[in-house]
Enzyme design. Structure first.
Site, PDB file in Angstrom:
ATOM      1  N   VAL A  17      -6.957   1.566   3.993  1.00 46.55           N
ATOM      2  CA  VAL A  17      -5.841   1.867   4.891  1.00 46.55           C
ATOM      3  C   VAL A  17      -5.964   0.979   6.127  1.00 46.55           C
ATOM      4  CG1 VAL A  17      -5.357   4.214   4.121  1.00 46.55           C
ATOM      5  CG2 VAL A  17      -7.170   3.830   5.791  1.00 46.55           C
TER       6      VAL A  17
ATOM      7  N   GLY B  33      -3.463   0.880   8.692  1.00 47.80           N
ATOM      8  CA  GLY B  33      -2.618   1.294   9.798  1.00 47.80           C
ATOM      9  C   GLY B  33      -1.195   0.819   9.638  1.00 47.80           C
ATOM     10  N   GLY B  34      -0.888   0.198   8.486  1.00 44.88           N
ATOM     11  CA  GLY B  34       0.457  -0.277   8.198  1.00 44.88           C
ATOM     12  C   GLY B  34       1.159   0.607   7.184  1.00 44.88           C
ATOM     13  N   VAL B  35       2.441   0.330   6.969  1.00 41.78           N
ATOM     14  CA  VAL B  35       3.245   1.180   6.095  1.00 41.78           C
ATOM     15  C   VAL B  35       2.851   1.030   4.622  1.00 41.78           C
ATOM     16  CG1 VAL B  35       5.111  -0.522   5.859  1.00 41.78           C
ATOM     17  CG2 VAL B  35       5.598   1.924   5.560  1.00 41.78           C
ATOM     18  N   ASP B  36       2.482  -0.163   4.207  1.00 39.86           N
ATOM     19  CA  ASP B  36       2.181  -0.387   2.790  1.00 39.86           C
ATOM     20  C   ASP B  36       0.958   0.401   2.332  1.00 39.86           C
ATOM     21  OD1 ASP B  36       4.346  -2.121   2.506  1.00 39.86           O
ATOM     22  OD2 ASP B  36       3.158  -3.882   3.026  1.00 39.86           O
ATOM     23  N   SER B  37      -0.131   0.315   3.085  1.00 35.32           N
ATOM     24  CA  SER B  37      -1.338   1.046   2.694  1.00 35.32           C
ATOM     25  C   SER B  37      -1.131   2.553   2.837  1.00 35.32           C
ATOM     26  CB  SER B  37      -2.543   0.585   3.518  1.00 35.32           C
ATOM     27  OG  SER B  37      -2.357   0.847   4.890  1.00 35.32           O
TER      28      SER B  37
ATOM     29  N   CYS C  49      -5.641 -12.327   8.418  1.00 39.79           N
ATOM     30  CA  CYS C  49      -6.321 -11.114   7.984  1.00 39.79           C
ATOM     31  C   CYS C  49      -7.267 -10.555   9.038  1.00 39.79           C
ATOM     32  CB  CYS C  49      -7.105 -11.448   6.707  1.00 39.79           C
ATOM     33  SG  CYS C  49      -7.759 -10.042   5.830  1.00 39.79           S
TER      34      CYS C  49
ATOM     35  N   CYS D 261     -10.765 -13.671   2.666  1.00 38.36           N
ATOM     36  CA  CYS D 261     -11.004 -12.310   3.143  1.00 38.36           C
ATOM     37  C   CYS D 261     -10.889 -11.318   1.982  1.00 38.36           C
ATOM     38  CB  CYS D 261     -10.007 -11.965   4.240  1.00 38.36           C
ATOM     39  SG  CYS D 261     -10.169 -10.292   4.872  1.00 38.36           S
TER      40      CYS D 261
END
Length: 447
Positions: free
Chosen positions: A13, A15-19, A224, A103
């Site tokens: 996760v 902190g973004g919408v996708d994760s 990244c 990364c």
């Protein structure tokens, strides 16, 4: 659903919408989900532009909302040693690196994978990438997690029933480009919950489940774990300060920086002034503060000139940057390149390439650029020559050539060499076609 209840998945996760939606979908499938936030960069930043702590807080709030455990793990040292140090080396060599690909290879699909399996007892990992594999979820859980010794070459017969990396359903968001260096072992234990979804649908799911704090965030466009930073402004600061300084670098469309002490600042990345030189008449067009500030295809803003000039080549030995007076100048176009040893995801290398020594496929060297038809020629050291059906603009050493057949991402190799540009070939042809002086004298004697 009953079978899923005992399955443990560690979801990265950010902190973004996708994760966030990836974790939500895994939870809805009945898996025991744990959210893991990776801290891979020291957030020291006196100007307060680093977002790592804020991202961590947003990731924690997602896990609270979904009622799943939250873990934070630090890979600052590993990122520096295996990603950032490579980036510095690439700039020293005059190339333009792609740290996001490394990364994923070294951090997310190596250290995070082993942490999830060994420390959290996970049966699989998951990320919010827009990509798919050839395995169904249940098949992922049946795969054994093994730590294979790192070798230059992988035994073609060592892994049976290899897993393929496939493009996501949303071709615009497809992120297989950034996953083109991950290992077969990592891919076998990975679930991509967003692989069959579009970005717009992912946002709709987030809205329906009140994940507004991540939904309203601006989509990350930075490198990244580091983010977006100003480059040239930073370089001026470096040249004028001897205490704590910012480190920055440029790669296509993205700029980043980090605060490090002057004792750690590599001397080969200090400002190195040089000349802008016209590729056409070799005239000096201006001065620059360092060749590593520029990448091929980038606009070079020349003092006193209104017309746009673009970088077409760099000479690291002299510090000269060659420029041309057009965005589509033939000096920017090439149809031949060579990679280092290619990392093949499924077959090592593809059977057709081994058998025929050549193979038709498609490739790209920038995320979201249109796929270009090409022919690969295999070399004995595992590298390939890539011959394009038509010349491509701004092929850049240090970037990764990523190969595709249909919707399968085959793997990638770093671009090390380039063939002559269309402009160079045109100049050579013109010289060949021009009558020699002696021949002209025979026809029309000098008076």
């Amino acid at each position: 659903m009953l079978a899923a209840q005992g399955r443990r998945v560690a979801c990265a996760v950010s902190g973004g919408v996708d994760s966030a939606v990836a974790a939500l979908l895994l939870r809805r499938r009945g898996y025991q989900v744990t959210g893991v936030f990776m801290k891979n960069w020291d957030p020291l930043d006196e100007q307060g532009t680093c977002s790592i702590d804020r991202d961590c807080e947003d990731a924690y709030r997602v896990c609270q909302k979904l009622d799943i455990p939250f873990h934070q793990v630090s890979y600052v040292k590993e990122y520096w040693n295996e990603v950032f140090s490579d980036l510095l080396k690439e700039y020293e060599l005059g190339r333009t690196p792609n740290p996001d690909i490394l990364c994923n290879k070294h951090i997310k699909f190596n250290y995070f994978l082993h942490y999830a399996m060994d420390n959290l007892g996970a049966d699989a990992i998951a990320t919010g990438h827009y990509a798919r594999t050839s395995l169904e979820d249940e098949e992922v859980f049946q795969q054994k997690h093994t730590r294979r010794p790192q070798r230059l070459f992988r035994n073609r017969f060592e892994v049976r029933n290899t897993v393929k990396l496939l493009q996501g359903a949303d071709l615009f968001k497809d992120q297989t480009f950034f996953l083109s260096q991950i290992s077969q072992d990592a891919l076998r234990k990975t679930i991509f919950p967003l692989g069959d979804l579009t970005k717009s649908f992912v946002k709709k799911i987030a809205a329906e489940h009140d994940l507004h704090h991540v939904l309203k965030k601006k989509e990350s466009m930075g490198v990244c774990f580091i983010g977006e930073r100003n480059f040239e402004k930073f370089l001026l600061e470096v040249s004028n300060t001897k205490s704590v300084t910012n480190f920055v670098f440029f790669w296509p469309l993205l700029t980043v920086y980090r605060k490090i002490s002057s004792s750690l600042w590599p001397t080969y990345l200090e400002p190195q002034p040089g000349n802008f030189i016209s590729i056409e008449d070799k005239k000096v067009m201006g001065r620059h503060k360092g060749w590593f500030l520029f990448t091929i295809g980038q606009r070079a803003r020349l003092a006193g000139l209104k017309d746009a000039w673009f970088v077409v080549d760099k000479d690291v030995s002299t510090g000269d940057i060659y420029v041309a007076p057009s965005r589509d100048h033939p000096a920017l176009y090439r149809d031949l390149l060579r990679t280092n040893r290619v990392h093949w995801i499924a077959e090592e290398p593809p059977a057709e390439l081994v058998r025929e020594k050549m193979m038709e496929c498609h490739f790209r060297f920038r995320h979201q650029m249109a796929l270009v038809p090409c022919v690969l020629t295999l070399n004995q050291d595992g590298s390939v020559w890539v011959t394009l059906v038509k010349p491509a603009r701004a092929i850049t050493p240090g970037q990764f050539a990523v190969f595709y057949k249909g919707d399968e991402c085959l793997g990638s190799g770093k671009i090390l060499r380039m063939g002559p540009s269309v402009y160079t070939l045109q100049q050579g042809k013109n010289r060949e076609e021009s009558p020699k002086k002696e021949e002209i004298d025979k026809i029309e004697p000098a008076t």
